[in-house]
Design a protein around this motif. Structure first.
Motif, PDB file in Angstrom:
ATOM      1  N   GLY A 398       0.685  -1.207  -0.003  1.00  0.00           N
ATOM      2  CA  GLY A 398      -0.038   0.026   0.010  1.00  0.00           C
ATOM      3  C   GLY A 398       0.668   1.183  -0.039  1.00  0.00           C
ATOM      4  N   ARG A 399       2.160   0.949   0.103  1.00  0.00           N
ATOM      5  CA  ARG A 399       2.975   2.397   0.049  1.00  0.00           C
ATOM      6  C   ARG A 399       2.979   3.083  -1.242  1.00  0.00           C
ATOM      7  N   GLY A 400       2.712   4.410  -1.075  1.00  0.00           N
ATOM      8  CA  GLY A 400       2.317   5.248  -2.169  1.00  0.00           C
ATOM      9  C   GLY A 400       1.027   5.496  -2.676  1.00  0.00           C
ATOM     10  N   PHE A 401       0.191   4.528  -2.281  1.00  0.00           N
ATOM     11  CA  PHE A 401      -1.210   4.551  -2.793  1.00  0.00           C
ATOM     12  C   PHE A 401      -1.901   5.739  -2.227  1.00  0.00           C
ATOM     13  N   PRO A 402      -2.476   6.403  -3.173  1.00  0.00           N
ATOM     14  CA  PRO A 402      -3.370   7.670  -2.823  1.00  0.00           C
ATOM     15  C   PRO A 402      -4.490   7.457  -1.896  1.00  0.00           C
ATOM     16  N   VAL A 403      -4.803   8.366  -1.240  1.00  0.00           N
ATOM     17  CA  VAL A 403      -6.227   8.354  -0.501  1.00  0.00           C
ATOM     18  C   VAL A 403      -7.403   8.488  -1.426  1.00  0.00           C
ATOM     19  N   VAL A 404      -8.071   7.439  -1.500  1.00  0.00           N
ATOM     20  CA  VAL A 404      -9.220   7.680  -2.350  1.00  0.00           C
ATOM     21  C   VAL A 404     -10.792   7.695  -1.871  1.00  0.00           C
ATOM     22  N   SER A 405     -11.717   7.892  -2.228  1.00  0.00           N
ATOM     23  CA  SER A 405     -13.071   8.135  -1.526  1.00  0.00           C
ATOM     24  C   SER A 405     -13.862   7.286  -2.105  1.00  0.00           C
ATOM     25  N   LEU A 406     -14.907   6.721  -1.520  1.00  0.00           N
ATOM     26  CA  LEU A 406     -15.723   5.662  -1.706  1.00  0.00           C
ATOM     27  C   LEU A 406     -17.206   6.332  -1.245  1.00  0.00           C
ATOM     28  N   LEU A 407     -17.851   6.569  -2.497  1.00  0.00           N
ATOM     29  CA  LEU A 407     -19.085   7.380  -2.380  1.00  0.00           C
ATOM     30  C   LEU A 407     -20.376   6.533  -1.960  1.00  0.00           C
ATOM     31  N   TYR A 408     -21.386   6.810  -1.276  1.00  0.00           N
ATOM     32  CA  TYR A 408     -22.551   5.899  -1.141  1.00  0.00           C
ATOM     33  C   TYR A 408     -23.515   7.028  -0.705  1.00  0.00           C
ATOM     34  N   ASN A 409     -24.753   6.803  -0.991  1.00  0.00           N
ATOM     35  CA  ASN A 409     -25.888   7.571  -0.564  1.00  0.00           C
ATOM     36  C   ASN A 409     -26.340   7.320   0.705  1.00  0.00           C
ATOM     37  N   THR A 410     -26.715   8.183   1.361  1.00  0.00           N
ATOM     38  CA  THR A 410     -27.157   8.388   2.874  1.00  0.00           C
ATOM     39  C   THR A 410     -27.982   7.260   3.193  1.00  0.00           C
ATOM     40  N   HIS A 411     -27.572   6.420   4.045  1.00  0.00           N
ATOM     41  CA  HIS A 411     -28.247   5.270   4.531  1.00  0.00           C
ATOM     42  C   HIS A 411     -27.585   4.169   5.658  1.00  0.00           C
ATOM     43  N   HIS A 414     -25.495   1.403   4.078  1.00  0.00           N
ATOM     44  CA  HIS A 414     -24.470   1.664   3.183  1.00  0.00           C
ATOM     45  C   HIS A 414     -23.172   1.919   3.914  1.00  0.00           C
ATOM     46  N   ARG A 415     -23.289   2.847   4.932  1.00  0.00           N
ATOM     47  CA  ARG A 415     -22.252   3.291   5.968  1.00  0.00           C
ATOM     48  C   ARG A 415     -21.642   2.251   6.433  1.00  0.00           C
ATOM     49  N   GLN A 416     -22.309   1.053   6.937  1.00  0.00           N
ATOM     50  CA  GLN A 416     -21.701  -0.014   7.595  1.00  0.00           C
ATOM     51  C   GLN A 416     -21.017  -0.892   6.706  1.00  0.00           C
ATOM     52  N   ILE A 417     -21.672  -1.202   5.644  1.00  0.00           N
ATOM     53  CA  ILE A 417     -20.985  -1.924   4.560  1.00  0.00           C
ATOM     54  C   ILE A 417     -19.620  -1.194   4.171  1.00  0.00           C
ATOM     55  N   ALA A 418     -19.682  -0.111   4.044  1.00  0.00           N
ATOM     56  CA  ALA A 418     -18.404   0.763   3.521  1.00  0.00           C
ATOM     57  C   ALA A 418     -17.533   0.518   4.592  1.00  0.00           C
ATOM     58  N   GLU A 419     -17.892   0.783   5.693  1.00  0.00           N
ATOM     59  CA  GLU A 419     -16.759   0.529   6.820  1.00  0.00           C
ATOM     60  C   GLU A 419     -16.290  -0.549   7.016  1.00  0.00           C
ATOM     61  N   ALA A 420     -16.878  -1.840   6.582  1.00  0.00           N
ATOM     62  CA  ALA A 420     -16.314  -3.025   6.796  1.00  0.00           C
ATOM     63  C   ALA A 420     -15.250  -3.450   5.415  1.00  0.00           C
ATOM     64  N   VAL A 421     -15.847  -2.836   4.489  1.00  0.00           N
ATOM     65  CA  VAL A 421     -14.825  -3.038   3.115  1.00  0.00           C
ATOM     66  C   VAL A 421     -13.564  -2.013   3.533  1.00  0.00           C
ATOM     67  N   GLN A 422     -13.918  -0.910   4.009  1.00  0.00           N
ATOM     68  CA  GLN A 422     -12.651   0.076   4.123  1.00  0.00           C
ATOM     69  C   GLN A 422     -11.742  -0.690   5.364  1.00  0.00           C
ATOM     70  N   GLN A 423     -12.031  -1.445   6.238  1.00  0.00           N
ATOM     71  CA  GLN A 423     -11.353  -1.980   7.057  1.00  0.00           C
ATOM     72  C   GLN A 423     -10.608  -3.064   6.502  1.00  0.00           C
ATOM     73  N   ASP A 453     -14.153   8.470  -7.227  1.00  0.00           N
ATOM     74  CA  ASP A 453     -13.328   7.530  -7.295  1.00  0.00           C
ATOM     75  C   ASP A 453     -13.821   6.039  -7.121  1.00  0.00           C
ATOM     76  N   LEU A 454     -14.615   5.585  -6.214  1.00  0.00           N
ATOM     77  CA  LEU A 454     -15.246   4.642  -5.847  1.00  0.00           C
ATOM     78  C   LEU A 454     -16.794   5.039  -5.562  1.00  0.00           C
ATOM     79  N   SER A 455     -17.800   4.038  -6.063  1.00  0.00           N
ATOM     80  CA  SER A 455     -19.081   4.348  -5.298  1.00  0.00           C
ATOM     81  C   SER A 455     -19.931   3.010  -5.325  1.00  0.00           C
ATOM     82  N   ARG A 456     -20.785   3.011  -4.614  1.00  0.00           N
ATOM     83  CA  ARG A 456     -21.604   1.831  -4.343  1.00  0.00           C
ATOM     84  C   ARG A 456     -22.664   1.859  -5.162  1.00  0.00           C
ATOM     85  N   SER A 457     -23.367   0.994  -5.617  1.00  0.00           N
ATOM     86  CA  SER A 457     -24.430   0.617  -6.399  1.00  0.00           C
ATOM     87  C   SER A 457     -25.104  -0.539  -6.166  1.00  0.00           C
ATOM     88  N   GLY A 458     -26.306  -0.341  -6.548  1.00  0.00           N
ATOM     89  CA  GLY A 458     -27.128  -1.760  -6.428  1.00  0.00           C
ATOM     90  C   GLY A 458     -28.010  -1.657  -7.767  1.00  0.00           C
TER      91      GLY A 458
END
Length: 563
Positions: A398-411, A414-423, A453-458
């Motif tokens: 992961g060295r040198g990897f830029p900080v990227v964002s993960l977009l999700y709509n308010t729910h 979605h937040r909890q799934i994103a936090e799991a994936v983030q970890q 950069d990244l976005s959740r979708s269904g």
């Protein structure tokens, strides 16, 4: 169609969730507020008791619709309302979802399968009483294909002769498109290739008709957001008419007296609430303020299931939850990076510890149950290979990897799934992902503009066929926001769509599915199940994999009378 939520609000221990204590007071206040906005009902009175007696269905659709223009919208909240205000040539059986006559009373195909002839119902009317004719359908298809309107579902018309050239501006003469009025009540559609599921496609809102005088009263044929969809202005041909829309609260519809089958519509009013919190809507349901919820908090699923509550529904849903990469932005323009992130996830942990609704981990993009598609190629989760690919791309550990964002709509889900994936990505790959949430309408706009950069979708199938998912990732599909383009993939999907041999068709789709796993423009996470609550008084509401419930067939039974 774009799913606005995961059909549940998660409350798993992985990752640990924030305490709800701070939200409890707000949720309770909202529950009391819901009652006050429903037809003047007192907060202390269970509204569904009176509503059932009055034939007034109260259901939640999960978010405030972005719009109600069937030629510009993409989301599930929008479709749930639009399918009641408009009707396509083809309808759906309320119980099975099979294609049945809608605004067209019958249809036939030519021997070569390319020409479809629809006989319209002579008694069909618009909600203002105007007759509905074949000329209205020709105008509506022309509008849906007008390039400046920007219909993201326009690619679905490409099976019609000349449609692609018209929507891309290669020709400006709609007479060259294979849509013709053969008399006042006969519509002919000519395809470029035989398409066995064409009738099923026509249930999608992008094929709905629009009322020309209403469109032109408010602007040009290609004007978006002109206001024609507001209560008092919207003229549709469906079983209901929009009478109220209070943004952020509710929409209200009443029976269309000019609908061709109006005598069989038994509901006297429909209230669509736009509550985004699964916890709040579940509280409202228990307080007697909702007949049907849109979702259910995962913390409540076991309780409803274990006591076999008659109102609890948990059924397979033909939909996939996934993350999409913006492949035009570094570092996700590198397929090695995309594959590394896709391989470094434990999907089983996500569905068992986070969503907990009986979902199946998705190791490929096309659901195996879609139109009998069956098992396809599968992604192999492999942390070591993920780390190797990331190092090969220039980011060892992961060295040198830029900080990227993960977009999700308010729910909350979605937040909890994103936090799991983030970890998971932090632990397995040593990279940091910043989480960004946006309200539904803003989120849709951000994705369309490619500002992520990244976005959740269904993605939820509008009809039961694997083509719903395959065509989503085609280069020119307006809902493919990944910026990924692949001519080989496009050719495979086009060939599969016109292939009459079922075995050959499946093989072509499997090749396309495998190509997606090689290129990884999207990261499938799981295939949905629908968990929600339906009161026993609601009749004619059938569980099905599409989660479509035409309200023309729904009625309420309880108290002293049945409606």
């Amino acid at each position: 169609m774009q799913a606005d939520d995961t059909d549940r609000e998660t409350n798993g221990s992985f990752p640990a969730v924030a305490s709800r204590r701070a939200r409890r007071g707000v949720c309770l206040l909202f529950v009391l507020t819901v009652a006050s906005i429903l037809a003047g009902c007192r907060p202390s009175e269970p509204d569904v008791v009176r509503a059932t007696r009055e034939g007034r269905l109260i259901l939640n659709i999960g978010a405030d619709p972005e719009e109600l223009d069937p030629h510009t919208t993409t989301g599930i909240p929008e479709f749930k309302v639009e399918m009641e205000l408009f009707e396509g040539l083809v309808g759906e059986d309320p119980e099975t979802g099979a294609a049945i006559p809608g605004a067209a009373e019958s249809w036939k195909t030519s021997e070569d399968g390319r020409t479809w002839t629809f006989r319209l119902r002579p008694e069909a009317r618009w909600s203002n009483g105007d007759p509905l004719t074949s000329a209205d359908w020709v105008y509506s298809f022309r509008r849906a294909l007008t390039p400046a309107l920007g219909n993201t579902y326009g690619v679905l018309f490409d099976w019609i002769r000349g449609a692609r050239d018209y929507r891309t501006g290669a020709t400006t003469d709609f007479a060259e498109v294979g849509v013709r009025a053969r008399g006042e009540h006969v519509l002919e559609i000519e395809l470029i290739e035989p398409l066995s599921y064409f009738a099923s496609m026509l249930v999608l809102h992008t094929f709905y008709p629009v009322h020309r005088p209403t469109i032109e009263k408010h602007g040009a044929i290609d004007t978006r957001g002109s206001g024609w969809t507001r209560p008092g202005s919207l003229v549709g041909n469906g079983p209901f008419v929009l009478v109220e829309w209070i943004h952020g609260q509710r929409l209200v519809a009443r029976p269309n007296p000019h609908y061709w089958d109006a005598d069989r519509v038994r509901l006297r009013e429909v209230v669509f609430l736009t509550v985004e919190s699964a916890e709040t809507e579940e509280r409202s349901f228990r307080a007697g303020q909702l007949h049907v919820t849109n979702s259910l908090p995962v913390s409540k699923i076991a309780s409803y299931r274990d006591r076999r509550a008659p109102e609890f529904r948990n059924v397979p849903h033909l939909a996939v939850y996934y993350y999409m990469f913006n492949t035009s932005r570094p570092p996700f323009d590198d397929v090695r990076v995309r594959r590394a992130l896709a391989l470094a996830l434990d999907r089983r942990a996500i569905v068992e510890r986070v969503t907990q609704g009986g979902e199946e981990p998705a190791l490929h993009f096309f659901p195996p149950t879609a139109g009998g598609y069956g098992p396809g190629p599968q992604l192999r989760e492999d942390m070591e290979e993920a780390r190797r690919l990331l190092a090969e791309a220039g980011y060892p550990d992961g060295r040198g990897f830029p900080v990227v964002s993960l977009l999700y709509n308010t729910h909350e889900a979605h937040r909890q799934i994103a936090e799991a994936v983030q970890q998971m990505w932090r632990v397995a790959l040593g990279i940091e992902v910043r989480l960004v949430n946006q309200e539904w309408k803003v989120y849709l706009s951000t994705r369309r503009n490619g500002d992520y950069d990244l976005s959740r979708s269904g993605w939820v199938a509008p009809y039961d066929d694997v083509s719903c998912f395959a065509e989503l990732m085609m280069s020119e599909n307006g809902n493919n926001h990944t910026r990924w383009r692949n001519e080989t993939y496009d050719a495979l999907v086009r060939r599969a769509g016109s292939e009459r041999d079922a075995a050959v068709r499946k093989e072509l789709y499997r090749q396309a599915d495998a190509l997606l796993l090689e290129e990884m423009p999207v990261v499938p996470l799981y295939f949905y199940r629908k968990s929600h609550l339906v009161r026993p008084e609601v009749r004619g509401w059938y569980d099905n994999v599409l989660d479509h419930h035409p309200l023309r067939a729904v009625w309420l039974s309880g108290g002293d009378a049945a409606y």
